[in-house]
Design an enzyme around this catalytic site. Structure first.
Site, PDB file in Angstrom:
ATOM      1  CG  ASP A 142      -5.913  -2.532   6.059  1.00 30.56           C
ATOM      2  OD1 ASP A 142      -4.791  -1.987   6.108  1.00 30.56           O
ATOM      3  OD2 ASP A 142      -6.446  -2.867   4.989  1.00 30.56           O
ATOM      4  CB  CYS A 148       2.373   5.576   0.934  1.00 31.06           C
ATOM      5  SG  CYS A 148       2.472   4.179   2.013  1.00 31.06           S
ATOM      6  CE  LYS A 208      -9.278   1.234   0.979  1.00 31.87           C
ATOM      7  NZ  LYS A 208      -8.040   0.971   0.228  1.00 31.87           N
ATOM      8  CG  ASN A 209      -8.393  -3.011   0.718  1.00 31.19           C
ATOM      9  OD1 ASN A 209      -8.390  -1.882   0.239  1.00 31.19           O
ATOM     10  ND2 ASN A 209      -7.761  -3.313   1.836  1.00 31.19           N
ATOM     11  NE  ARG A 223       1.484   0.092   1.193  1.00 30.75           N
ATOM     12  CZ  ARG A 223       0.218   0.348   0.961  1.00 30.75           C
ATOM     13  NH1 ARG A 223      -0.210   1.590   0.992  1.00 30.75           N
ATOM     14  NH2 ARG A 223      -0.631  -0.611   0.714  1.00 30.75           N
ATOM     15  N   PRO A 224       7.207  -1.442  -1.554  1.00 30.17           N
ATOM     16  CG  PRO A 224       8.746  -3.150  -1.214  1.00 30.17           C
ATOM     17  CD  PRO A 224       7.865  -2.199  -0.483  1.00 30.17           C
ATOM     18  CB  VAL A 225       5.565  -2.499  -7.074  1.00 35.85           C
ATOM     19  CG1 VAL A 225       4.453  -1.662  -6.459  1.00 35.85           C
ATOM     20  CG2 VAL A 225       6.585  -1.604  -7.773  1.00 35.85           C
ATOM     21  CG  ASP A 226      10.120  -6.280  -4.410  1.00 35.27           C
ATOM     22  OD1 ASP A 226       9.071  -5.849  -3.907  1.00 35.27           O
ATOM     23  OD2 ASP A 226      10.950  -6.937  -3.756  1.00 35.27           O
ATOM     24  NE  ARG A 249      -6.692   6.938  -0.534  1.00 36.91           N
ATOM     25  CZ  ARG A 249      -5.543   6.290  -0.525  1.00 36.91           C
ATOM     26  NH1 ARG A 249      -4.537   6.740   0.189  1.00 36.91           N
ATOM     27  NH2 ARG A 249      -5.385   5.191  -1.234  1.00 36.91           N
ATOM     28  NE  ARG A 261       1.196   0.540  -2.284  1.00 35.39           N
ATOM     29  CZ  ARG A 261       2.328   0.052  -2.758  1.00 35.39           C
ATOM     30  NH1 ARG A 261       3.333   0.855  -2.994  1.00 35.39           N
ATOM     31  NH2 ARG A 261       2.460  -1.243  -2.982  1.00 35.39           N
TER      32      ARG A 261
HETATM   33  C1  UD1 Z   1      -3.265  -4.367   0.610  1.00 36.42           C
HETATM   34  C2  UD1 Z   1      -4.382  -3.485   1.089  1.00 36.42           C
HETATM   35  C3  UD1 Z   1      -3.976  -2.736   2.356  1.00 36.42           C
HETATM   36  C4  UD1 Z   1      -3.497  -3.732   3.407  1.00 36.42           C
HETATM   37  C5  UD1 Z   1      -2.416  -4.654   2.841  1.00 36.42           C
HETATM   38  C6  UD1 Z   1      -2.023  -5.756   3.801  1.00 36.42           C
HETATM   39  C7  UD1 Z   1      -5.528  -2.903  -0.956  1.00 36.42           C
HETATM   40  C8  UD1 Z   1      -5.917  -1.881  -1.961  1.00 36.42           C
HETATM   41  N1  UD1 Z   1      -4.727  -2.534   0.032  1.00 36.42           N
HETATM   42  O1  UD1 Z   1      -2.162  -3.523   0.276  1.00 36.42           O
HETATM   43  O2  UD1 Z   1      -5.122  -2.015   2.829  1.00 36.42           O
HETATM   44  O3  UD1 Z   1      -2.967  -3.021   4.494  1.00 36.42           O
HETATM   45  O4  UD1 Z   1      -2.906  -5.291   1.634  1.00 36.42           O
HETATM   46  O5  UD1 Z   1      -3.146  -6.527   4.132  1.00 36.42           O
HETATM   47  O6  UD1 Z   1      -5.997  -4.027  -1.009  1.00 36.42           O
HETATM   48  N2  UD1 Z   1       5.629  -6.183  -0.395  1.00 36.42           N
HETATM   49  C9  UD1 Z   1       6.884  -6.233  -0.976  1.00 36.42           C
HETATM   50  N3  UD1 Z   1       6.966  -6.197  -2.344  1.00 36.42           N
HETATM   51  C10 UD1 Z   1       5.863  -6.132  -3.148  1.00 36.42           C
HETATM   52  C11 UD1 Z   1       4.586  -6.106  -2.539  1.00 36.42           C
HETATM   53  C12 UD1 Z   1       4.502  -6.134  -1.149  1.00 36.42           C
HETATM   54  O7  UD1 Z   1       7.904  -6.264  -0.283  1.00 36.42           O
HETATM   55  O8  UD1 Z   1       6.004  -6.131  -4.367  1.00 36.42           O
HETATM   56  C13 UD1 Z   1       5.503  -6.220   1.093  1.00 36.42           C
HETATM   57  C14 UD1 Z   1       4.935  -4.903   1.640  1.00 36.42           C
HETATM   58  O9  UD1 Z   1       5.933  -3.919   1.807  1.00 36.42           O
HETATM   59  C15 UD1 Z   1       4.321  -5.382   2.944  1.00 36.42           C
HETATM   60  C16 UD1 Z   1       3.813  -6.781   2.609  1.00 36.42           C
HETATM   61  O10 UD1 Z   1       4.526  -7.179   1.446  1.00 36.42           O
HETATM   62  O11 UD1 Z   1       5.270  -5.442   3.967  1.00 36.42           O
HETATM   63  C17 UD1 Z   1       2.325  -6.867   2.351  1.00 36.42           C
HETATM   64  O12 UD1 Z   1       1.950  -5.943   1.360  1.00 36.42           O
HETATM   65  P1  UD1 Z   1       0.736  -6.216   0.362  1.00 36.42           P
HETATM   66  O13 UD1 Z   1      -0.037  -7.388   0.827  1.00 36.42           O
HETATM   67  O14 UD1 Z   1       1.257  -6.218  -1.032  1.00 36.42           O
HETATM   68  O15 UD1 Z   1      -0.147  -4.905   0.545  1.00 36.42           O
HETATM   69  P2  UD1 Z   1      -0.953  -4.121  -0.571  1.00 36.42           P
HETATM   70  O16 UD1 Z   1      -1.485  -5.065  -1.586  1.00 36.42           O
HETATM   71  O17 UD1 Z   1      -0.165  -2.945  -1.041  1.00 36.42           O
END
Ligand code: UD1
Length: 416
Positions: free
Chosen positions: A303, A116, A22-23, A121-124, A395, A92
């Site tokens: 995961d 969520c 999936k990922n 889970r920010p996107v910064d 999902r 997301r």
């Molecule tokens: C992906 C996986 C999810 C998995 C996660 C960690 C997908 C679709 N989902 O989620 O199943 O649990 O990787 O292996 O592939 N963070 C920030 N700012 C950002 C982005 C991330 O602070 O802009 C932090 C998050 O809050 C978290 C950490 O970085 O603590 C890791 O998150 P991230 O690797 O981005 O997870 P996802 O890509 O959302």
């Protein structure tokens, strides 16, 4: 809404085929938007999340056909550069359309994902990366508007090796002018495969599988054909079930994507045998308690944290599980305690006093991996367990009940 009814403690014997990851497939589907033509992806799992991504690709104007695991995406007709709130709030990973649409068309509008079940889970990092490439990024009425018709290569350093931000920024950088360098990049197999796909499409990315990716921008990308890697998290879920109940062989797996888990399973006492793309697991007579701390790849995946806690409920002593990736991803803990487990939680550390016999009860899923953990709890418990709200599991797992039934589990789906 559907629920699973499980009668536990049945041995699991036989073979199970692992689906495509999936990922990995979700960002690959959006990468197809970078090419003016038809991309073909094989071994695509039929999941609610892949269906949601298909809807999103159709909304932006791509033509999509999905038959028997083969997905054809025609991105020559893309015109609508908006990812609406209704879809982004349910998944997301919809945010992955940002990089490719910005890269190819110079403009994109994507709803902010919001919170969520496990934290904000920010996107910064995603937005910082786009800005470094020269995009103008603004928040307006819950939507991120990013524009920049002439993106330029840049040096981007993430504070944390985020999977999503790495994938998104790579997809924006492949068509930028000049060279980009991403430091502290994610090394997850899903990101390696995304970069391999982009290189097949004509991108020039080096450093795959390392923490520094170098991307030399190219003028355009062409469509390609690619097969999705096996889902290491689905495989891990079956291996963890096997450690208590099984004598099972997993087909279509990559052991090198699962080494941290395989090491921990052996410490628990399970026998593991790897042969090409197969892994055999034989349960141990006594599951030993083994501590786990999650980390980015090649560390133990967050995961699989919820499923590991279910396993440790059956261990012959105390274990400690720490999640360093997501600090509040523990909604399965009170539900496993309803099955008679003895787990206490302090911040991001769960302490499990194993050795209590789990007893069937009614429990509720709250997210994909928590659902998997509760199914494992039900399979390992005495008597009848009902797991409700299983739309979460759909999902991320393809026909999980059929796969477990074929191994001898007593599990079926009913409507509530
Ligand atoms: C992906 C996986 C999810 C998995 C996660 C960690 C997908 C679709 N989902 O989620 O199943 O649990 O990787 O292996 O592939 N963070 C920030 N700012 C950002 C982005 C991330 O602070 O802009 C932090 C998050 O809050 C978290 C950490 O970085 O603590 C890791 O998150 P991230 O690797 O981005 O997870 P996802 O890509 O959302």
């Amino acid at each position: 809404m559907d629920k699973f009814v499980i009668y536990g403690q049945k041995p699991l014997i036989g073979e199970v085929d692992i689906s495509g990851a999936k990922n990995a497939v979700l960002p690959m589907m959006t990468a197809a938007l970078l090419a003016n033509g038809i991309t073909i992806i094989y071994k695509v799992p039929d999941l609610r999340d892949t269906r949601t991504m298909i809807r999103l690709l159709e909304i932006v104007g791509a033509g999509v056909e999905f038959n028997d695991g083969t997905l054809k995406i025609d991105a020559s007709t893309v015109t609508n550069l908006v990812a609406p709130y209704d879809l982004v709030k349910t998944m997301r990973a919809s945010f992955y359309v940002m990089g490719p649409l910005l890269g190819r068309f110079g403009n994109v509008k994507v709803s902010m994902p919001g919170g969520c079940a496990w934290g904000p889970r920010p996107v910064d990092f995603h937005l910082m990366g786009m800005e470094k490439l020269g995009a103008d990024v603004r928040l307006d009425q819950g939507y991120i508007n990013a524009s920049g018709t002439s993106l330029k290569g840049a040096k981007i350093k993430f504070k944390y090796p985020s999977v999503g931000a790495t994938g998104n920024v790579v997809m924006a950088a492949v068509l930028a002018k000049g060279t980009s360098v991403i430091e502290n990049a994610a090394r997850e197999p899903d990101i390696v495969q995304l970069c391999e796909m982009l290189n097949l499409m004509g991108a020039k990315i080096s450093g795959l599988g390392t923490m520094t990716l170098s991307i030399e921008g190219v003028k355009e990308l062409k469509p390609t054909e690619i097969t999705v890697i096996p889902d290491r998290i689905e495989a891990g879920t079956f291996l963890i079930a096997g450690a208590v109940l099984g004598d099972i062989t997993l087909n279509n797996v990559k052991a090198d994507h699962l080494q941290s888990l395989l090491d921990k399973l052996e410490e628990c006492g399970a026998s593991i045998n790897v042969e090409e793309d197969k892994i055999h697991i034989l349960k141990s007579n006594e599951v030993r308690p083994v501590n786990v701390t999650t980390n980015v790849f090649p560390g133990f995946p967050t995961d699989l944290q919820a499923q590991w806690i279910a396993l440790m409920c059956n261990a012959s002593g105390k274990s400690i599980i720490t999640d360093t990736v997501y600090h509040d991803r523990f909604s399965h803990v009170p539900e496993l305690n309803r099955l008679g487990a003895d787990i206490t939680l302090h911040e991001n550390v769960a302490t499990i006093n194993g050795g209590k016999t789990l007893k069937g009860a009614h429990v509720m899923s709250t997210d994909i991996r928590a659902s998997a953990s509760l199914i494992l709890g039900g399979l390992m418990a005495e008597g009848k367990t009902e797991v409700s709200r299983i739309y979460h599991i759909d999902r991320g797992y393809e026909r999980i009940e059929n796969k477990f039934s074929a191994l001898g589990a007593e599990i079926h789906r009913e409507s509530e």
